[in-house]
Structure formats: structure tokens, C-alpha cells
Motif scaffolding. Sequence first.
Motif, PDB file in Angstrom:
ATOM      1  N   ALA A 266       0.828  -1.218   0.000  1.00 26.69           N
ATOM      2  CA  ALA A 266       0.000   0.000   0.000  1.00 26.69           C
ATOM      3  C   ALA A 266       0.863   1.269   0.000  1.00 26.69           C
ATOM      4  O   ALA A 266       0.494   2.276   0.592  1.00 26.69           O
ATOM      5  N   SER A 268       3.196   3.509  -2.897  1.00 24.92           N
ATOM      6  CA  SER A 268       3.820   3.573  -4.219  1.00 24.92           C
ATOM      7  C   SER A 268       5.292   3.960  -4.100  1.00 24.92           C
ATOM      8  O   SER A 268       6.090   3.590  -4.953  1.00 24.92           O
ATOM      9  N   MET A 301      -1.639  10.184  -8.722  1.00 19.68           N
ATOM     10  CA  MET A 301      -2.365   9.210  -7.894  1.00 19.68           C
ATOM     11  C   MET A 301      -3.789   9.054  -8.419  1.00 19.68           C
ATOM     12  O   MET A 301      -4.729   9.633  -7.879  1.00 19.68           O
ATOM     13  N   THR A 304      -5.995   7.138  -5.890  1.00 19.50           N
ATOM     14  CA  THR A 304      -6.365   7.999  -4.761  1.00 19.50           C
ATOM     15  C   THR A 304      -7.483   8.949  -5.176  1.00 19.50           C
ATOM     16  O   THR A 304      -8.409   9.212  -4.399  1.00 19.50           O
ATOM     17  N   THR A 342      -0.798  14.087  -2.336  1.00 21.95           N
ATOM     18  CA  THR A 342      -0.731  12.887  -1.496  1.00 21.95           C
ATOM     19  C   THR A 342       0.651  12.248  -1.575  1.00 21.95           C
ATOM     20  O   THR A 342       1.187  12.062  -2.665  1.00 21.95           O
ATOM     21  N   ALA A 343       1.199  11.923  -0.413  1.00 22.20           N
ATOM     22  CA  ALA A 343       2.503  11.249  -0.412  1.00 22.20           C
ATOM     23  C   ALA A 343       2.294   9.783  -0.782  1.00 22.20           C
ATOM     24  O   ALA A 343       1.220   9.232  -0.542  1.00 22.20           O
ATOM     25  N   GLY A 344       3.314   9.177  -1.362  1.00 20.65           N
ATOM     26  CA  GLY A 344       3.169   7.778  -1.793  1.00 20.65           C
ATOM     27  C   GLY A 344       3.363   6.772  -0.673  1.00 20.65           C
ATOM     28  O   GLY A 344       4.104   5.806  -0.824  1.00 20.65           O
ATOM     29  N   VAL A 345       2.721   7.020   0.448  1.00 15.66           N
ATOM     30  CA  VAL A 345       2.839   6.063   1.559  1.00 15.66           C
ATOM     31  C   VAL A 345       1.449   5.612   1.991  1.00 15.66           C
ATOM     32  O   VAL A 345       0.463   6.287   1.677  1.00 15.66           O
ATOM     33  N   SER A 346       1.389   4.513   2.712  1.00 14.76           N
ATOM     34  CA  SER A 346       0.063   3.975   3.000  1.00 14.76           C
ATOM     35  C   SER A 346      -0.712   4.910   3.936  1.00 14.76           C
ATOM     36  O   SER A 346      -0.158   5.507   4.851  1.00 14.76           O
ATOM     37  N   ALA A 348      -1.955   7.807   3.295  1.00 15.90           N
ATOM     38  CA  ALA A 348      -1.864   9.250   3.036  1.00 15.90           C
ATOM     39  C   ALA A 348      -3.131   9.783   2.371  1.00 15.90           C
ATOM     40  O   ALA A 348      -3.568  10.901   2.639  1.00 15.90           O
ATOM     41  N   GLY A 349      -3.747   8.960   1.514  1.00 13.72           N
ATOM     42  CA  GLY A 349      -4.946   9.400   0.796  1.00 13.72           C
ATOM     43  C   GLY A 349      -6.092   9.719   1.743  1.00 13.72           C
ATOM     44  O   GLY A 349      -6.911  10.604   1.468  1.00 13.72           O
ATOM     45  N   ASP A 378      -6.968   1.370   0.256  1.00 18.30           N
ATOM     46  CA  ASP A 378      -5.601   1.794  -0.023  1.00 18.30           C
ATOM     47  C   ASP A 378      -4.850   0.775  -0.888  1.00 18.30           C
ATOM     48  O   ASP A 378      -4.117   1.145  -1.813  1.00 18.30           O
ATOM     49  N   ARG A 381      -6.077   1.308  -4.396  1.00 15.25           N
ATOM     50  CA  ARG A 381      -5.734   2.587  -5.024  1.00 15.25           C
ATOM     51  C   ARG A 381      -4.235   2.671  -5.305  1.00 15.25           C
ATOM     52  O   ARG A 381      -3.819   3.263  -6.301  1.00 15.25           O
ATOM     53  N   THR A 382      -3.419   2.039  -4.441  1.00 15.52           N
ATOM     54  CA  THR A 382      -1.970   2.075  -4.685  1.00 15.52           C
ATOM     55  C   THR A 382      -1.623   1.296  -5.956  1.00 15.52           C
ATOM     56  O   THR A 382      -0.753   1.703  -6.728  1.00 15.52           O
ATOM     57  N   ASN A 385      -2.274   3.570  -8.688  1.00 15.08           N
ATOM     58  CA  ASN A 385      -1.280   4.654  -8.714  1.00 15.08           C
ATOM     59  C   ASN A 385       0.003   4.219  -9.421  1.00 15.08           C
ATOM     60  O   ASN A 385       0.518   4.925 -10.290  1.00 15.08           O
TER      61      ASN A 385
HETATM   62  N1  ASP Z   1      -1.036   4.568  -0.447  1.00 18.42           N
HETATM   63  C1  ASP Z   1      -1.138   5.382  -1.621  1.00 18.42           C
HETATM   64  C2  ASP Z   1       0.143   5.303  -2.421  1.00 18.42           C
HETATM   65  O1  ASP Z   1       1.170   5.064  -1.858  1.00 18.42           O
HETATM   66  C3  ASP Z   1      -1.446   6.796  -1.301  1.00 18.42           C
HETATM   67  C4  ASP Z   1      -2.809   6.879  -0.693  1.00 18.42           C
HETATM   68  O2  ASP Z   1      -2.956   6.631   0.519  1.00 18.42           O
HETATM   69  O3  ASP Z   1      -3.769   7.158  -1.419  1.00 18.42           O
HETATM   70  O4  ASP Z   1       0.139   5.488  -3.604  1.00 18.42           O
END
Ligand code: ASP
Length: 405
Positions: A266, A268, A301, A304, A342-346, A348-349, A378, A381-382, A385
Motif C-alpha cells: 500500500a 507507491s 495518484m 487515490t 498525497t505522499a506515496g505512503v500507506s 496518506a490518501g 488503499d 488505489r496504490t 497509482n
Molecule cells: N497509499 C497510496 C500510495 O502510496 C497513497 C494513498 O494513501 O492514497 O500510492
Amino acid sequence: MKMSLPKQILLALLAGITVGLVCTLTGTEAFTAAYLKPFGDIFVNLLKFIVVPVVLFSMIDGILSMDNMKKVGAVGWKTLVFFLCTTAIACVIGLSVATAFNSLGLFPDLSGEIGSATYEAKEFGGFMATLVDMFPTNMWKSFSEANMLQVIVIALFFGGSIMAAGEKGRLCRDIVSSFYAVIEQLMSFIIRLAPIGVFTYMSWVVATQGAEILGHLALVLLCAYIGYFIHALAVYSFSAKCFAGISPAAFFKGTSAAIIFAFTSASSAATLPVSKKCADSMGADSDISSFVLPLGTTINMDGTAIYQCVATVFLASCAGMELTLGQMVLVVLTATLASVGTAGVSGAGMIMLAMTLEAVGIPVSYIGLIVAVDRLFDMGRTCLNVTGDIACTLCVNRWERTKQK
Ligand code: ASP
């Protein structure tokens, strides 16, 4: 042994459902509202508190990273146009699927039960009024009122001005990137508290709404996944075939490793090395993939964006609101910008969802309804992304090669 965050969230989800059901059966629903929900409220308050600094610094940081884009010229602009177009299409797909679900009566209206007293719908004053209102007269007021459109405008102006100031703006640039690094830490700390939010809100929601809420959550998840699939099959298959000359089957086969990794992590950003391998093995030049993929991980994203639109329509329905066409346009605009920020971390969206909700006047506390299943949104969506980043890499790669011939 330390349990991983996804496992903690899953456990919290199951524990919350169990406690909620037990409270319903024993007639002690009031206990969850009095003693558990407040902890969920603390979690949501933290989400609200972080949203302005996250949007501000991540957007300025994103704009400054485009400075590199100027250096890489044509590749940069093609990448940006591809990202923005596909994200806007993602929003339209997300809104259409969610509106279809809503008009079939599949989304509930819970405004009677959940704090409707604290809910104050903002009037949508029309496009021109919204446009004028986007430009702040006092930036502190924009921050304190969490007026997200104004915060975005402030970020755009500051980002552009720091860039224009060149060498003299160096200190500001360093301050922004240092602040952003700190805020990312803060964000990951808040996300680590998610199991507490999930447990307390889930038990309260199930105790007060009964087990039907689980059915509603399953439906909104289904709705988002339908949006994810439509976007992947229509937009990415189309662009891979038409712009990069790769058949959809070969494209999805080539991206499968990144998709699986994204689904499990989750994130990117964490998937970046795998995405690069996939793109390169499908023929992307390393200098193009090394530029497009990290930029995509920061600003592109589509998954997201779909999630934000679906969640906004769902939560509007829960709040007893009907979104007008004007508000939907606003959702497309803010969800596109929110996905850029949105940052690419779980997780964040979900934080950025607060911004979209604020923009259309849905109380942010309604996020509490879906926080428990955010991880499930998540993961999907990841996947989208990273697939979008790889599709863009392959298309830009082909355009650049054709140009060189
Ligand atoms: N987890 C998503 C990502 O890393 C970002 C999000 O939480 O939408 O791309």
C-alpha cells in the motif's frame, strides 16, 4: 514480536466489530459512545490538524520538484499533462460510479443518527463566487479555517515565487523540504495510531448502526474497486496500446510484479524500485523511467483520486447531503489537487480526503465511518497509482523516441 501495521489494523477491525455487536446485544451502546468514540475523535482531530501543513508543504515541495522538470523540458511537460489528464478522468470515473451507486439507493443516509446537530452544510455559491473565494485576503485566516482551496492557492504562489527567486530563495526551499520531511514523520506517526481509531470507531459505528453498516462498507468498497478496474482497463489499456504500442495483455503482464507489491505494501514510494524494473523490462529507457516514476510517485495518484470521489459521494450521502453539479466540479478539482499532494505512503490518501470533504462542506468527522476499511481501499488505489506511473513512463518513452527519429 512486533505485529505489522496492516495486521494491527485488521485485528482492530475485527475486535471493533465484535465489541460493537456485543454492545448491541447487551444494550450497552451508550458505553461505546461515551468511552470508546472519544478516542476515535482524537484520531480524527489529529487527521484534521495535520491536513493544512501537509497540503501546504507537499504542494510547495511538489512545485519545487517541477523545477527539475523545466530542466528536462519536453519530457517534463508531457509527463505532467499525462498525469493531470488521467487523474481528471479518474475523478470523473469515480464520481460517475459513485453517483450511480447512490442513485440506486445503495449508499445510506445516517445523518439522523450521527451528529447531524454538528453538521452545517456549506452553501455552494456558484462557480464565479467559488473562484473569487479561492484567493485569500489573509493567509492566517485560510490556515485557521482550513480553507483548502485557499491553502492550495497559497502553496501555488509560494512555490512559484520560491522558484522564481532562484539562488536567493535557496533558504526558503531548504526550509520547505526540511519542514516537509518533519511533517512526513508526523504523518506516519498519526497513521501508526490508526488501529486505535479503527477499533474505537468501528465498535461505536457497529453498536449504533447495527450490523447493516458492514454491508454499506462492503458496497462502498465494491464501488471504489469497480472504479479502479474501469480506469485501469479503459485508460491504461488505451494509452499503452495507442501511445506506447503495447498490447493491454502485455502491459498488465509486465506490470504485474509492481501491482502485487503495491497491493501488499500500500505504498507507491516503497514500490518504486519494482515499478522501475517493470517499466525498464517493457522497454523504457532508464533515464526516462528514473525521471517519470519518482515524479509519478509524488504527484500522480489516479487510484487515490477515484477513492476520494467515491468516499466523498458516500460520506455526503451518510451526512444526508445531495451534491450539486457545481460541488461535483469542485470535487474533481480538489480531488485532482489532493492526489497531487498525497505522499506515496500507506494511508496518506485518507488524510488528504479531509481536504476534499472540507471543500464541499462535509464534516470531516464522517471519515470515522470509513477509517476502519481504509487499508482495503488503499491496497487497490496504490495498485492503480503505480500502474498509472508505469503507463505514463512507457508513453513518454515512445513519444521521445519517435521525436528522435
Ligand atoms: N497509499 C497510496 C500510495 O502510496 C497513497 C494513498 O494513501 O492514497 O500510492
